[in-house]
Design a protein around this motif. Structure first.
Motif, PDB file in Angstrom:
ATOM      1  N   TRP A  20      32.990  36.918  68.951  1.00 49.18           N
ATOM      2  CA  TRP A  20      33.911  36.302  67.981  1.00 49.18           C
ATOM      3  C   TRP A  20      34.926  35.412  68.707  1.00 49.18           C
ATOM      4  CZ3 TRP A  20      39.220  36.818  67.811  1.00 49.18           C
ATOM      5  CH2 TRP A  20      39.868  36.356  66.664  1.00 49.18           C
ATOM      6  N   ALA A  21      35.476  35.934  69.812  1.00 49.27           N
ATOM      7  CA  ALA A  21      36.489  35.182  70.552  1.00 49.27           C
ATOM      8  C   ALA A  21      35.915  33.903  71.162  1.00 49.27           C
ATOM      9  CB  ALA A  21      37.096  36.065  71.650  1.00 49.27           C
ATOM     10  N   PHE A  22      34.713  33.998  71.717  1.00 48.38           N
ATOM     11  CA  PHE A  22      34.064  32.809  72.295  1.00 48.38           C
ATOM     12  C   PHE A  22      33.863  31.725  71.235  1.00 48.38           C
ATOM     13  CE2 PHE A  22      32.007  35.613  75.713  1.00 48.38           C
ATOM     14  CZ  PHE A  22      32.903  35.199  76.687  1.00 48.38           C
ATOM     15  N   ILE A  23      33.385  32.133  70.070  1.00 52.13           N
ATOM     16  CA  ILE A  23      33.110  31.162  69.005  1.00 52.13           C
ATOM     17  C   ILE A  23      34.422  30.611  68.448  1.00 52.13           C
ATOM     18  CG2 ILE A  23      32.077  30.833  66.722  1.00 52.13           C
ATOM     19  CD1 ILE A  23      30.027  33.023  67.503  1.00 52.13           C
ATOM     20  N   LYS A  24      35.403  31.482  68.264  1.00 52.91           N
ATOM     21  CA  LYS A  24      36.698  31.064  67.739  1.00 52.91           C
ATOM     22  C   LYS A  24      37.364  30.050  68.667  1.00 52.91           C
ATOM     23  CE  LYS A  24      39.288  32.246  64.132  1.00 52.91           C
ATOM     24  NZ  LYS A  24      38.776  32.218  62.756  1.00 52.91           N
ATOM     25  N   ALA A  25      37.163  30.231  69.976  1.00 52.31           N
ATOM     26  CA  ALA A  25      37.774  29.347  70.972  1.00 52.31           C
ATOM     27  C   ALA A  25      36.986  28.058  71.177  1.00 52.31           C
ATOM     28  CB  ALA A  25      37.913  30.084  72.300  1.00 52.31           C
ATOM     29  N   GLY A  26      35.865  27.910  70.495  1.00 54.27           N
ATOM     30  CA  GLY A  26      35.047  26.719  70.650  1.00 54.27           C
ATOM     31  C   GLY A  26      34.156  26.739  71.874  1.00 54.27           C
ATOM     32  N   MET A  27      34.018  27.900  72.506  1.00 53.19           N
ATOM     33  CA  MET A  27      33.203  28.026  73.715  1.00 53.19           C
ATOM     34  C   MET A  27      31.753  28.366  73.404  1.00 53.19           C
ATOM     35  SD  MET A  27      35.953  30.256  75.889  1.00 53.19           S
ATOM     36  CE  MET A  27      34.808  30.571  77.244  1.00 53.19           C
ATOM     37  N   ALA A  28      31.452  28.673  72.170  1.00 52.04           N
ATOM     38  CA  ALA A  28      30.092  29.056  71.790  1.00 52.04           C
ATOM     39  C   ALA A  28      29.872  28.799  70.312  1.00 52.04           C
ATOM     40  CB  ALA A  28      29.854  30.538  72.108  1.00 52.04           C
ATOM     41  N   LYS A  29      28.615  28.693  69.948  1.00 50.06           N
ATOM     42  CA  LYS A  29      28.230  28.588  68.540  1.00 50.06           C
ATOM     43  C   LYS A  29      27.366  29.765  68.102  1.00 50.06           C
ATOM     44  CE  LYS A  29      28.428  23.532  68.318  1.00 50.06           C
ATOM     45  NZ  LYS A  29      27.664  22.277  68.075  1.00 50.06           N
ATOM     46  N   LYS A  30      26.553  30.263  69.043  1.00 51.52           N
ATOM     47  CA  LYS A  30      25.658  31.382  68.729  1.00 51.52           C
ATOM     48  C   LYS A  30      25.662  32.373  69.883  1.00 51.52           C
ATOM     49  CE  LYS A  30      22.194  28.777  65.998  1.00 51.52           C
ATOM     50  NZ  LYS A  30      22.657  27.395  66.290  1.00 51.52           N
ATOM     51  N   CYS A  31      25.767  33.657  69.548  1.00 52.82           N
ATOM     52  CA  CYS A  31      25.734  34.709  70.563  1.00 52.82           C
ATOM     53  C   CYS A  31      24.758  35.808  70.138  1.00 52.82           C
ATOM     54  CB  CYS A  31      27.110  35.329  70.751  1.00 52.82           C
ATOM     55  SG  CYS A  31      28.393  34.182  71.308  1.00 52.82           S
ATOM     56  N   LEU A  32      24.064  36.341  71.107  1.00 50.65           N
ATOM     57  CA  LEU A  32      23.215  37.512  70.909  1.00 50.65           C
ATOM     58  C   LEU A  32      23.957  38.715  71.489  1.00 50.65           C
ATOM     59  CD1 LEU A  32      20.573  39.146  70.427  1.00 50.65           C
ATOM     60  CD2 LEU A  32      19.709  38.166  72.579  1.00 50.65           C
ATOM     61  N   VAL A  33      24.224  39.707  70.656  1.00 43.38           N
ATOM     62  CA  VAL A  33      24.956  40.897  71.086  1.00 43.38           C
ATOM     63  C   VAL A  33      24.055  42.118  70.913  1.00 43.38           C
ATOM     64  CG1 VAL A  33      26.975  42.343  70.713  1.00 43.38           C
ATOM     65  CG2 VAL A  33      27.166  39.862  70.469  1.00 43.38           C
ATOM     66  N   ILE A  34      23.857  42.860  71.992  1.00 43.70           N
ATOM     67  CA  ILE A  34      22.918  43.981  72.007  1.00 43.70           C
ATOM     68  C   ILE A  34      23.619  45.250  72.473  1.00 43.70           C
ATOM     69  CG2 ILE A  34      20.672  44.781  72.867  1.00 43.70           C
ATOM     70  CD1 ILE A  34      20.216  41.858  73.859  1.00 43.70           C
TER      71      ILE A  34
END
Length: 352
Positions: A146-160
């Motif tokens: 969430w933090a990565f996307i909120k900061a504009g550092m990512a658009k899609k993350c895979l969390v396992i």
């Protein structure tokens, strides 16, 4: 912009181990002396406290990274994304890959790197790393995504979240009956609608509580003292969880601005049925309310405690309609919560 789970997947191992299967185990006290009660009494008391009837173990040829990859593939397909577009792979676990019969954990390279390799992702800017945060590792990894996307550092993350706890338990310790294996995975993306993560809360209690869960010797004093197993001070963990988890859940709910009456389901780490029930009751007591019937879906009865895998597996089963008498609809509010080694607690308020 909101951030939500757009796909989920889980791997539930095929090897079913019932409480009866522990009948021939030699349970010992922590000083190596024989446990005074027969195993049928131990199993019955265990069932009454934990609610666990059976658990799942992986087959001998599977590793934690293997089952993580299986769950990840299902989540990627469910989200209908190209894995090459992933910006991060965050892999929550606690013990790495432990081969059947091995005495060492293997985390070189990281399990996230192995999953990325097994998914055959070429993109070097897809960053893969591991999260070691005890049982709350998957929830914390979602918060990081969430933090990565909120900061504009990512658009899609895979969390396992994946674990093979059957490989790190002391078979002479009754607590070994709690633990199981499994994997759950989710795709986290930005969304234009009003669904997604509304608030989160995390805390680490280490001053007195850091070693409530630890690696220790077998209760069998004849075993190699250099081989360690997962151990815990169960009563201390129980009391800690009842004190701190409801407060974290309430703090998270307050941040979200959501009224408690709007919460449809609480997805809590499947650690121990009685403990989870007590946590939920304490949580609702903060609001001077009775615990609503059916508020807490449970998977622990058949799947046991698979650490970081319990919450994402539970979510996957629930969102896909695979939990009897439980369902979710668009717009429902759910609360994720977890507690574990560290001692760490966290929570997320989420709108489906």
């Amino acid at each position: 912009m909101n951030i939500k789970i757009t796909g989920s997947g889980s791997y539930i191992p095929t090897e079913v181990v019932s409480n009866i299967d522990f009948a021939k185990h030699v349970f010992l006290n922590d000083d190596g002396t024989p446990f005074p009660h027969p195993n049928d009494v131990v199993a019955q008391k265990f069932l009454e406290i934990t609610g666990i009837q059976e658990r799942r173990y992986v087959k001998d040829d599977l590793l934690t990274s293997d089952i993580a990859t299986i769950a990840a593939k299902i989540a990627i397909e469910d989200a209908k994304i190209d894995p090459e577009t992933l910006d991060y792979i965050i892999m929550a676990h606690n013990f790495g890959n432990v081969k059947k019969g091995a005495i060492q954990s293997d985390m070189l390279p990281s399990l996230a790197a192995r999953v990325k390799h097994d998914l055959r992702i070429k993109n070097p800017k897809c960053v893969a790393y591991d999260m070691l945060f005890g049982c709350p590792g998957w929830v914390e990894s979602v918060i990081q995504a969430w933090a990565f996307i909120k900061a504009g550092m990512a658009k899609k993350c895979l969390v396992i979240g994946a674990e093979t706890l059957s490989r790190v338990v002391d078979l002479h310790d009754r607590d070994s009956m709690i633990y199981s294996d499994g994997a759950g995975a989710t795709i986290i993306e930005a969304t234009d609608d009003d669904s997604g993560i509304l608030a989160h809360e995390s805390a680490s209690f280490t001053y007195d509580e850091a070693h409530y869960l630890f690696f220790g010797n077998s209760f069998n004093t004849e075993h190699d003292p250099d081989v360690r197993y997962i151990k815990m001070y169960g009563r201390k963990i129980y009391e800690f969880a009842l004190s701190e988890v409801p407060k974290a859940m309430a703090a998270c709910l307050e941040k979200s601005g959501v009224d408690i009456s709007q919460v449809k389901k609480v997805l809590i780490h499947q650690a121990n049925e009685k403990m989870d029930e007590a946590i939920i009751q304490r949580f609702y007591r903060i609001y001077k309310q009775q615990t609503p019937e059916g508020i807490m879906p449970m998977s622990i009865h058949k799947l046991g405690n698979s650490s970081v895998a319990t919450v994402p597996t539970l979510y996957d089963l629930l969102i896909k309609g695979n939990l009897e008498n439980h369902s979710l609809s668009k717009g429902d509010i759910i609360l994720f919560a977890s507690v574990g080694a560290g001692m760490n607690v966290n929570a997320i308020v989420y709108k489906v």
